[in-house]
Design a protein around this motif. Structure first.
Motif, PDB file in Angstrom:
ATOM      1  N   GLU A  21      43.221  40.393  42.801  1.00  0.00           N
ATOM      2  CA  GLU A  21      42.794  39.195  41.730  1.00  0.00           C
ATOM      3  C   GLU A  21      41.807  39.727  40.833  1.00  0.00           C
ATOM      4  N   ILE A  22      42.170  39.926  39.371  1.00  0.00           N
ATOM      5  CA  ILE A  22      41.396  40.630  38.177  1.00  0.00           C
ATOM      6  C   ILE A  22      40.891  38.971  37.567  1.00  0.00           C
ATOM      7  N   ALA A  23      39.397  38.946  37.647  1.00  0.00           N
ATOM      8  CA  ALA A  23      38.842  37.648  36.919  1.00  0.00           C
ATOM      9  C   ALA A  23      38.128  38.023  35.969  1.00  0.00           C
ATOM     10  N   VAL A  24      38.333  37.692  34.670  1.00  0.00           N
ATOM     11  CA  VAL A  24      37.488  38.123  33.617  1.00  0.00           C
ATOM     12  C   VAL A  24      37.150  36.659  32.851  1.00  0.00           C
ATOM     13  N   SER A  25      35.838  36.446  32.649  1.00  0.00           N
ATOM     14  CA  SER A  25      35.474  35.331  32.136  1.00  0.00           C
ATOM     15  C   SER A  25      36.074  34.084  32.995  1.00  0.00           C
ATOM     16  N   GLU A  26      36.584  33.451  32.368  1.00  0.00           N
ATOM     17  CA  GLU A  26      37.273  32.141  33.020  1.00  0.00           C
ATOM     18  C   GLU A  26      38.963  32.437  33.217  1.00  0.00           C
ATOM     19  N   GLU A  27      39.286  33.599  32.755  1.00  0.00           N
ATOM     20  CA  GLU A  27      40.770  33.779  33.189  1.00  0.00           C
ATOM     21  C   GLU A  27      41.038  34.609  34.400  1.00  0.00           C
ATOM     22  N   THR A  28      41.995  34.593  35.164  1.00  0.00           N
ATOM     23  CA  THR A  28      42.038  34.976  36.379  1.00  0.00           C
ATOM     24  C   THR A  28      43.539  35.334  36.565  1.00  0.00           C
ATOM     25  N   GLY A  88      39.362  46.259  33.558  1.00  0.00           N
ATOM     26  CA  GLY A  88      38.069  45.759  33.057  1.00  0.00           C
ATOM     27  C   GLY A  88      36.843  46.371  33.548  1.00  0.00           C
ATOM     28  N   LEU A  89      37.164  47.500  34.450  1.00  0.00           N
ATOM     29  CA  LEU A  89      36.072  48.007  35.029  1.00  0.00           C
ATOM     30  C   LEU A  89      35.732  49.521  34.391  1.00  0.00           C
ATOM     31  N   ARG A  90      34.790  49.961  34.100  1.00  0.00           N
ATOM     32  CA  ARG A  90      34.489  51.333  33.586  1.00  0.00           C
ATOM     33  C   ARG A  90      34.428  52.201  34.876  1.00  0.00           C
ATOM     34  N   VAL A  91      35.308  52.573  35.275  1.00  0.00           N
ATOM     35  CA  VAL A  91      35.527  53.589  36.486  1.00  0.00           C
ATOM     36  C   VAL A  91      36.311  54.762  36.122  1.00  0.00           C
ATOM     37  N   SER A  92      35.990  55.824  36.909  1.00  0.00           N
ATOM     38  CA  SER A  92      36.859  57.028  36.729  1.00  0.00           C
ATOM     39  C   SER A  92      37.996  57.096  37.647  1.00  0.00           C
ATOM     40  N   PRO A  93      39.045  57.800  37.646  1.00  0.00           N
ATOM     41  CA  PRO A  93      40.131  57.687  38.798  1.00  0.00           C
ATOM     42  C   PRO A  93      39.472  58.119  40.216  1.00  0.00           C
ATOM     43  N   ALA A  94      38.527  59.009  40.157  1.00  0.00           N
ATOM     44  CA  ALA A  94      38.131  59.549  41.552  1.00  0.00           C
ATOM     45  C   ALA A  94      37.219  58.168  42.044  1.00  0.00           C
ATOM     46  N   THR A  95      36.397  57.544  41.239  1.00  0.00           N
ATOM     47  CA  THR A  95      35.585  56.466  41.799  1.00  0.00           C
ATOM     48  C   THR A  95      36.437  55.556  42.333  1.00  0.00           C
ATOM     49  N   LEU A  96      37.427  55.005  41.517  1.00  0.00           N
ATOM     50  CA  LEU A  96      38.331  53.798  41.908  1.00  0.00           C
ATOM     51  C   LEU A  96      39.071  54.342  43.263  1.00  0.00           C
ATOM     52  N   VAL A  97      39.641  55.544  43.470  1.00  0.00           N
ATOM     53  CA  VAL A  97      40.280  56.039  44.696  1.00  0.00           C
ATOM     54  C   VAL A  97      39.050  55.765  45.871  1.00  0.00           C
ATOM     55  N   PRO A 183      31.446  39.763  32.707  1.00  0.00           N
ATOM     56  CA  PRO A 183      31.997  38.817  33.742  1.00  0.00           C
ATOM     57  C   PRO A 183      33.332  39.349  34.179  1.00  0.00           C
ATOM     58  N   VAL A 184      33.332  40.442  34.804  1.00  0.00           N
ATOM     59  CA  VAL A 184      34.617  40.996  35.296  1.00  0.00           C
ATOM     60  C   VAL A 184      34.504  41.184  36.984  1.00  0.00           C
ATOM     61  N   ARG A 185      35.280  40.790  37.636  1.00  0.00           N
ATOM     62  CA  ARG A 185      35.379  40.991  39.154  1.00  0.00           C
ATOM     63  C   ARG A 185      36.811  41.087  39.495  1.00  0.00           C
ATOM     64  N   VAL A 186      37.042  42.392  40.332  1.00  0.00           N
ATOM     65  CA  VAL A 186      38.527  42.727  40.806  1.00  0.00           C
ATOM     66  C   VAL A 186      38.071  42.658  42.269  1.00  0.00           C
ATOM     67  N   THR A 187      39.127  41.687  42.807  1.00  0.00           N
ATOM     68  CA  THR A 187      39.158  41.840  44.406  1.00  0.00           C
ATOM     69  C   THR A 187      40.628  42.121  44.950  1.00  0.00           C
ATOM     70  N   LEU A 188      40.540  42.902  45.848  1.00  0.00           N
ATOM     71  CA  LEU A 188      41.694  43.439  46.425  1.00  0.00           C
ATOM     72  C   LEU A 188      41.655  43.192  48.100  1.00  0.00           C
ATOM     73  N   THR A 189      42.660  42.609  48.500  1.00  0.00           N
ATOM     74  CA  THR A 189      42.871  42.282  50.096  1.00  0.00           C
ATOM     75  C   THR A 189      44.079  42.796  50.569  1.00  0.00           C
ATOM     76  N   TYR A 190      43.968  43.633  51.640  1.00  0.00           N
ATOM     77  CA  TYR A 190      45.022  44.325  51.961  1.00  0.00           C
ATOM     78  C   TYR A 190      45.756  43.725  53.022  1.00  0.00           C
ATOM     79  N   GLU A 191      47.134  43.630  52.871  1.00  0.00           N
ATOM     80  CA  GLU A 191      48.088  43.119  53.647  1.00  0.00           C
ATOM     81  C   GLU A 191      48.645  43.987  54.739  1.00  0.00           C
TER      82      GLU A 191
END
Length: 217
Positions: A21-28, A88-97, A183-191
């Motif tokens: 889920e990527i939430a940016v301002s009021e858009e998800t 929407g996140l300022r991250v490097s590939p290594a940081t994201l991993v 106003p950026v939030r990324v949520t990941l839930t593993y299944e």
């Protein structure tokens, strides 16, 4: 601290299916993702349709990020720039991993400063260098619960919840990352998740010839 130092060496690769889920301002935006991660910063993310087939592939050799399956396939030698456009996140590939593997954005060294916060019943680990300040919060058993990292005015905070034991390794099944001052939030839930599977090199882009880039943002 010793437990965290050991754990960051235990996870060499990871494969899983997750709801994102990527939430940016009021858009998800919500979608399902198949992930493959390597500890050297390489990754492959496949956005799945209702039938479980990939409709978009984002992959990295640890520096560059390439995109396949979009109306106009593309890529960028600056992985930070393309990931910011996609997530929407300022991250490097290594940081994201590292974040998607439930690890601190930066590798923790043995000289990290540790203190106990009785009001929150957590340990605070703080590490600072010329580029950034990283603060980590661990519960009384030494499990990483989240933290934040600041480089000047740019910052990220992250929360690791729903911790499970996967082959003897504590892995968060829910990961939330927030961009500071935006106003950026990324949520990941593993299944489903598999720790330290064998992942073929062909699964990831090949690095270009020439000197390696730093991969920092």
């Amino acid at each position: 601290v010793a437990r965290l130092l050991v754990r960051q060496e235990q996870i060499q690769s990871l494969r899983g299916i997750a709801a994102v889920e990527i939430a940016v301002s009021e858009e998800t935006r919500r979608f399902r993702e198949a992930l493959a991660l390597k500890s050297d910063g390489r990754f492959r993310l496949e956005t799945l349709n209702a039938f479980g087939l990939p409709v978009l592939i984002v992959a990295s050799d640890g520096n560059r990020v390439v995109v396949h399956g979009a109306s106009e396939p593309g890529g960028s030698p600056d992985g930070c720039e393309l990931l910011e456009r996609l997530l929407g996140l300022r991250v490097s590939p290594a940081t994201l991993v590292r974040l998607l593997a439930g690890l601190p954005p930066r590798r923790v060294g043995p000289s990290v400063f540790a203190s106990y916060l009785p009001g929150r019943r957590v340990y605070l680990l703080e590490e600072e260098d010329s580029d950034a300040v990283q603060r980590l919060y661990l519960d009384l058993s030494g499990t990483l619960l989240g933290g934040e990292i600041w480089a000047g005015r740019r910052g990220l905070s992250f929360d690791f919840t729903e911790i499970r034991d996967v082959d003897g390794i504590a892995v968060p099944m829910r990961i939330a990352v927030t961009q500071a001052r935006r106003p950026v939030r990324v949520t990941l839930t593993y299944e489903a998740i598999d720790v330290n599977p064998i992942l073929a090199d062909q699964f990831f882009p090949s690095p270009p010839a020439g000197p390696a880039q730093s991969g920092g943002c």
